[in-house]
Design a protein around this motif. Structure first.
Motif, short mmCIF file in Angstrom:
data_model
loop_
_atom_site.label_atom_id
_atom_site.label_comp_id
_atom_site.label_asym_id
_atom_site.label_seq_id
_atom_site.Cartn_x
_atom_site.Cartn_y
_atom_site.Cartn_z
N TYR A 48 8.89 63.83 94.21
CA TYR A 48 8.37 63.61 95.56
C TYR A 48 9.43 63.75 96.65
N LYS A 49 10.66 64.10 96.28
CA LYS A 49 11.74 64.28 97.25
C LYS A 49 11.95 63.02 98.09
N VAL A 50 11.91 61.88 97.41
CA VAL A 50 12.10 60.58 98.05
C VAL A 50 13.36 59.94 97.49
N LYS A 51 14.20 59.42 98.36
CA LYS A 51 15.41 58.72 97.95
C LYS A 51 15.05 57.27 97.66
N VAL A 52 15.26 56.84 96.42
CA VAL A 52 14.91 55.49 96.01
C VAL A 52 16.16 54.61 95.91
N THR A 53 16.08 53.43 96.49
CA THR A 53 17.13 52.43 96.36
C THR A 53 16.55 51.22 95.67
N VAL A 54 17.20 50.76 94.62
CA VAL A 54 16.74 49.58 93.88
C VAL A 54 17.73 48.44 94.12
N THR A 55 17.23 47.33 94.60
CA THR A 55 18.03 46.13 94.82
C THR A 55 17.56 45.07 93.83
N ASP A 56 18.52 44.44 93.16
CA ASP A 56 18.19 43.47 92.11
C ASP A 56 18.05 42.05 92.66
N TYR A 57 17.19 41.28 91.98
CA TYR A 57 17.19 39.83 92.17
C TYR A 57 17.19 39.17 90.80
N ASP A 58 17.49 37.86 90.78
CA ASP A 58 17.65 37.19 89.50
C ASP A 58 16.57 36.16 89.19
N SER A 59 15.64 35.94 90.11
CA SER A 59 14.57 34.99 89.84
C SER A 59 13.42 35.20 90.82
N ASN A 60 12.25 34.68 90.45
CA ASN A 60 11.09 34.74 91.35
C ASN A 60 11.38 34.01 92.65
N ASP A 61 12.05 32.87 92.57
CA ASP A 61 12.34 32.10 93.77
C ASP A 61 13.28 32.84 94.71
N THR A 62 14.26 33.54 94.13
CA THR A 62 15.19 34.32 94.96
C THR A 62 14.45 35.40 95.72
N ALA A 63 13.58 36.12 95.02
CA ALA A 63 12.82 37.20 95.65
C ALA A 63 11.91 36.67 96.75
N LEU A 64 11.23 35.59 96.46
CA LEU A 64 10.29 35.01 97.43
C LEU A 64 11.01 34.53 98.68
N ALA A 65 12.13 33.86 98.49
CA ALA A 65 12.88 33.35 99.64
C ALA A 65 13.40 34.48 100.52
N LYS A 66 13.87 35.55 99.90
CA LYS A 66 14.41 36.69 100.65
C LYS A 66 13.34 37.35 101.50
N VAL A 67 12.16 37.54 100.91
CA VAL A 67 11.08 38.21 101.65
C VAL A 67 10.50 37.29 102.72
N ARG A 68 10.38 36.02 102.42
CA ARG A 68 9.89 35.06 103.42
C ARG A 68 10.77 35.06 104.67
#
Length: 344
Positions: A48-68
């Motif tokens: 699709y000619k799309v540049k993908v960047t993957v950022t890691d998290y280590d827990s559900n709580d970490t991900a939720l807090a970051k997006v909130r």
């Protein structure tokens, strides 16, 4: 969320013609660490000619807090089943309607009308598995199908045990080990749970996410951890064995979803459709070594996954497994207090 008709039609056309479609721009994925197949990402980028960047998290709580907190810049996130209702209730996800995408026909019926996203209006399956026991049998040769490995460890394993720092998984195993039921608010049971975890923790060497290499180097001799990681650890140390706690073990499913404030929505929709293709789903599983929910993917899996003991729950232990439902807020608050005490 409402869309202008032209935008909706354009998005639908892009998905229906996914085999020939090409997109430009970027896609930013927020996912668990060491969980995303580089081969699959490269295939998507090339297609699709799309540049993908993957950022890691280590827990559900970490991900939720970051997006909130906002200002994150991510397009896709991969929450676990017991957290998905929180993401949906708080309006953090786009109702992207994966159920209307071309490749949705490949999703195994078992994983369509799930409790956490009925009909799959927000998310598509990523991988599923369970949390159990990993043991280096060159150190310990006893029963591995028990949570006593980390809660009442045998002498050979004391000081050599790692426990995943995931509150719900650990609380679940401990509650069931002591005869309670998930989401219990029984004070006597929870007092015993707290005391057991506080007593057991000094016998552990770590509460960490990095276990695969530690079993290879034999820094760890046991762990309460996920089955896919156990398979990857066994590839580096043939003495590794995975156990299914007879007292009770939690199943999980992680699902990919588009964030409500995503900047690259059309590319994100392309990606959701892409990972529901059997060959692409098999790439995800082949890398992280967990089962997926896409029909037909099995023929693309490596031979060593088709009869792997880490993916086949023994018949006599099947009833011990349970998907974790979200507990009421007042119960979660109690569990969090216990967990905070354990982490001190």
């Amino acid at each position: 969320m409402k869309f202008k008709l032209t935008a909706a039609l354009a998005g639908l056309a892009m998905l229906v013609g996914a085999g020939a479609a090409h997109a430009d721009g970027e896609l930013n994925i927020f996912n668990w660490g060491n969980y995303t197949s580089p081969e699959m990402i490269k295939k998507f980028e090339d297609k699709y000619k799309v540049k993908v960047t993957v950022t890691d998290y280590d827990s559900n709580d970490t991900a939720l807090a970051k997006v909130r907190a906002g200002g994150h810049g991510f397009d896709i996130v991969v929450p676990s089943a017991n957290y998905m209702p929180i993401w949906i209730k708080e309006g953090l996800l786009l109702e992207a309607r994966p159920d209307q995408m071309e490749n949705f026909k490949n999703v195994d019926e078992r994983w369509v009308n799930v409790d956490w996203d009925p009909g799959r209006r927000f998310s598509v399956p990523w991988q599923w598995g369970l949390t159990g026991i990993i043991v280096d049998t060159s150190v310990y040769k006893g029963d591995v199908n028990t949570s006593s490995i980390f809660l009442d460890p045998p002498a050979e394993l004391v000081g050599k045990i790692n426990v995943a720092p995931e509150m719900n998984d650990v609380m679940y195993a401990t509650i069931r080990y002591l005869g309670g039921e998930w989401c219990t608010a029984d004070k006597d049971v929870l007092r015993k749970v707290r005391d057991k975890l506080v007593e057991a923790k000094p016998k552990w060497i770590a509460m960490d996410y990095g276990v695969i290499e530690k079993f290879a180097s034999r820094d760890f001799a046991a762990a309460y951890y996920w089955n896919g990681a156990a398979m990857r650890a066994r590839a580096q140390n043939s003495a590794v064995k995975f156990g299914y706690p007879k007292e009770g073990f939690p199943f999980f499913m992680d699902s990919a979803a588009i964030l409500k404030d995503a900047k690259n929505v059309e590319n994100a929709k392309l990606f959701l459709n892409f990972i529901m293709d059997p060959e692409n789903a098999a790439m995800i599983s082949s890398f992280a070594r967990y089962a997926n929910a896409i029909k037909g993917s099995e023929k693309f899996l490596p031979a060593d996954m088709k009869d792997a003991p880490e993916l086949i729950v023994p018949k006599d232990l099947e009833a011990a497994g349970q998907f974790l439902k979200p507990c009421p807020p007042e119960v979660t608050e109690i569990y969090t207090k216990i967990w905070t005490e354990v982490l001190k």
